[in-house]
Enzyme design. Structure first.
Site, PDB file in Angstrom:
ATOM      1  N   CYS A 381       0.746  -1.146  -0.045  1.00  0.00           N
ATOM      2  CA  CYS A 381      -0.057   0.051   0.024  1.00  0.00           C
ATOM      3  C   CYS A 381       0.920   1.091   0.058  1.00  0.00           C
ATOM      4  O   CYS A 381       1.371   1.634  -1.061  1.00  0.00           O
ATOM      5  CB  CYS A 381      -1.004  -0.015   1.155  1.00  0.00           C
ATOM      6  SG  CYS A 381      -2.265   0.948   0.722  1.00  0.00           S
ATOM      7  N   HIS A 507      -3.510  -5.026   0.898  1.00  0.00           N
ATOM      8  CA  HIS A 507      -2.849  -5.686   2.037  1.00  0.00           C
ATOM      9  C   HIS A 507      -2.802  -6.701   2.072  1.00  0.00           C
ATOM     10  O   HIS A 507      -3.746  -7.686   2.590  1.00  0.00           O
ATOM     11  CB  HIS A 507      -3.432  -4.906   3.134  1.00  0.00           C
ATOM     12  CG  HIS A 507      -3.244  -3.392   3.407  1.00  0.00           C
ATOM     13  ND1 HIS A 507      -2.297  -2.975   4.009  1.00  0.00           N
ATOM     14  CD2 HIS A 507      -4.020  -2.700   3.179  1.00  0.00           C
ATOM     15  CE1 HIS A 507      -2.133  -1.572   4.225  1.00  0.00           C
ATOM     16  NE2 HIS A 507      -3.319  -1.202   3.792  1.00  0.00           N
ATOM     17  N   GLU A 509      -1.203  -8.917   3.708  1.00  0.00           N
ATOM     18  CA  GLU A 509      -0.628  -9.539   5.018  1.00  0.00           C
ATOM     19  C   GLU A 509      -1.989  -9.896   5.680  1.00  0.00           C
ATOM     20  O   GLU A 509      -1.943 -10.984   6.584  1.00  0.00           O
ATOM     21  CB  GLU A 509      -0.060  -8.484   5.816  1.00  0.00           C
ATOM     22  CG  GLU A 509      -0.556  -7.272   6.388  1.00  0.00           C
ATOM     23  CD  GLU A 509      -0.812  -6.113   5.084  1.00  0.00           C
ATOM     24  OE1 GLU A 509      -0.383  -6.559   4.260  1.00  0.00           O
ATOM     25  OE2 GLU A 509      -0.819  -5.125   5.816  1.00  0.00           O
TER      26      GLU A 509
HETATM   27  N1  GLN Z   1      -1.715   6.865   2.977  1.00  0.00           N
HETATM   28  C1  GLN Z   1      -2.094   6.213   1.876  1.00  0.00           C
HETATM   29  C2  GLN Z   1      -3.491   6.261   1.261  1.00  0.00           C
HETATM   30  O1  GLN Z   1      -4.415   6.821   1.993  1.00  0.00           O
HETATM   31  C3  GLN Z   1      -1.678   4.610   1.942  1.00  0.00           C
HETATM   32  C4  GLN Z   1      -2.622   3.873   3.049  1.00  0.00           C
HETATM   33  C5  GLN Z   1      -1.971   2.371   3.369  1.00  0.00           C
HETATM   34  O2  GLN Z   1      -0.827   2.227   3.394  1.00  0.00           O
HETATM   35  N2  GLN Z   1      -2.907   1.816   3.897  1.00  0.00           N
HETATM   36  O3  GLN Z   1      -3.822   6.096   0.124  1.00  0.00           O
END
Ligand code: GLN
Length: 544
Positions: A381, A507, A509
């Site tokens: 992400c 994600h 994970e």
């Molecule tokens: N801050 C970034 C966004 O809002 C990544 C978010 C994250 O890593 N979950 O897109």
């Protein structure tokens, strides 16, 4: 009709109540009993999505897009189920529902009170999960410890359940800590007695007491707890501190908890089969050659902030028969001390998710170091945003490319808000959340990891890869290895001229299981384990 196990905590927090609940699920499931789980969080936030990881640890995202407590991650990993929004209930949700109903006029004429309106709303959440899941047993964990002010309505609701569904259909389990006094070298049972008194004061008599302790519990301590707390002697279950959380189901089973639950709730059960779990624990306990993985984040002081990432790395290590030697690297330290000092021994680098500008430049340095030194890199992400920023800076020869999250006026907004996100003002629950499809591109590293062409992965973010820069970066060697089925969103990207530099917008994970590592984590560790760092010796051929 489902039967309920209510789990409360006493004495102090952080004694492993969540792991105990997850483990109870494991031992019931091993008897082919169907189980679902719910966590009750007494805080007034509607969900933990708006809380800092420092306050709360990781925010676990369910497939249906709920931002939930990290205990749900343990439930999913231990019971191997995919839970939904129904498995996490907060005081914030309960009160906002009750107040919305009041404004709508649902209770016209009535005075709205904690008992019965709030407690009824809580109990409806229990029933909703029971109905939807159709599980034979619903395990419900009450967050916090007995005596907390904001936990009272939840405790009152679980007390009422005994009469609502019948006393043979509910079981109350209390998890406590037996502190060890060095001066007298003994485990103390008094705090447990006090917290059971507190429970009784509100009308709950526990059926089972699980005692966490750092030392073996002598018979006389168990007898004392049984006598003073009025529970059966075999219902005082010791839970010693163990080296791996995955051992807890085996310990509780050995102490007879599974059989006890089956008897007390008159459940139809098969013989327990925990062989897979036993094998997992024995492999976890066997020392293996380590692989050094740097986790570069800004919340590294609080390891719980990256709970699922750490577990997913462990699962992948286990697959390759390697121990994961996790190097926790604070991204702000990287900004100061430089990559060679902090990443010199890393065989792989992970940049996990996160929000806000603090520490971003350190993460970009980590991506730069991975690309320059051909060290395997997994971006999750925010880690993908960082990889794209770094690559764009490199090919444009400028420090200006950035995400508009960190620099709203950059001339090169390689990561940007989608037009539909730009309109949203509320912060809670408004990100791209939960499962979305991702079409993999043949021949890519990601596609070879998955061995499938379409996958669903969990998201939690606002910003996306900016398509205006697709061609520019592609020409320089960036491969878009996963896209949304309409081709509009970049879900996965990787570098063609690098051994393994792969990032995803989602994600992975959250989907990893102890015996089924996530394919991206598995292949990341697969690539990292063969990297030799300066000073490291290749294993010598064995000569007898
Ligand atoms: N801050 C970034 C966004 O809002 C990544 C978010 C994250 O890593 N979950 O897109």
């Amino acid at each position: 009709m489902s039967k309920y196990i209510f789990v409360t905590g006493g004495v102090v927090s952080s004694v492993g109540k969540g792991i105990t609940v997850a483990s109870m699920g494991t031992i019931l499931k091993s008897r082919q009993i169907t189980v679902s789980v719910q966590k009750l969080d007494p805080y007034l936030n509607v969900d933990p999505g708006t809380m800092s990881p420092y306050q709360h640890g990781e925010v676990f995202v369910t497939q249906d897009g709920a931002e939930t407590d990290l205990d749900l991650g343990n439930y999913e990993r231990f019971i191997d189920v995919n839970l939904t929004a129904d498995s996490n209930v907060t005081s914030g949700q309960i009160y906002s529902t009750v107040i919305t109903k009041e404004r709508r006029g649902d209770f016209l004429g009535g005075t709205i009170q904690v008992v019965p309106h709030v407690t009824t709303e809580i109990k409806q959440r229990f029933e909703k999960l029971a109905q939807k899941s159709q599980a034979e047993v619903i395990i419900i964990e009450v967050g916090g410890t007995v005596g907390d002010i904001e936990g009272q309505p939840f405790l009152e609701a679980i007390r009422q359940m005994r009469n609502d569904v019948g006393r043979d259909n509910v079981l109350y389990v209390h998890v406590t800590l037996l502190p060890y006094l060095n001066s007298t070298q003994e485990l103390k049972t008094k705090p447990t007695q006090h917290s059971v008194n507190e429970l009784r004061r509100i009308g709950i008599q526990p059926d089972v007491i699980i005692c966490r302790s750092d030392y073996p519990i002598p018979e006389e301590a168990k007898n004392k707890i049984s006598l003073f707390c009025d529970v059966d002697r075999e219902a005082v279950i010791p839970m010693p501190t163990v080296s791996t959380i995955y051992e807890v189901p085996l310990i509780l089973e050995e102490e007879g908890l599974g059989q006890l639950i089956v008897e007390k709730l008159s459940l139809k059960a098969h013989q327990p089969d925990l062989s897979q779990w036993q094998e997992l624990v024995s492999r976890l306990k066997t020392p293996h050659e380590p692989v050094n993985i740097a986790l570069v984040g800004k919340y590294v002081e609080l390891k719980d902030a990256y709970f699922s990432v750490r577990e997913a790395l462990r699962h992948a290590g286990l697959y390759h028969n390697r121990d994961i030697n996790l190097l926790w690297v604070h991204s702000e330290d990287l900004e100061r001390d430089g990559s060679d000092a902090l990443l010199g021994s890393a065989q792989g680098i992970v940049v996990p998710g996160g929000f806000g500008i603090r520490g971003i430049e350190g993460m970009v340095k980590a991506a730069n170091y991975a690309r320059d030194n051909e060290i395997p890199y997994l971006g999750l992400c925010l880690g993908m945003h960082v990889m794209v920023i770094e690559f764009a800076r490199f090919i444009l020869g400028s420090m200006e490319p950035n995400s508009t999250e960190f620099d709203a006026s950059t001339p090169y907004p390689v990561i940007d808000l989608l037009p539909e996100q730009k309109e949203i003002e509320n912060k809670g629950g408004t990100m791209r959340l939960g499962n979305y499809p991702c079409q993999l591109v043949d021949g890519s590293r990601a596609a070879s990891a998955y061995g499938q062409s379409l996958v669903y992965e969990r998201h939690r973010h606002r910003l996306e890869f900016n398509n205006q820069f697709r061609t520019l970066l592609e020409k320089a060697g960036m491969v878009y290895s996963g896209l949304s089925p309409d081709g509009k969103l970049v879900e996965l990207c990787e570098l063609a001229n690098h051994p393994w530099m792969v990032s995803c917008q989602f994600h992975p994970e959250f989907g990893s299981r102890p015996t089924r590592p996530h394919p991206l984590f598995r292949d990341f560790i697969g690539a990292a384990k063969d990297i030799l760092r300066e000073g490291a010796q290749p294993p010598l051929p064995f000569s007898p």
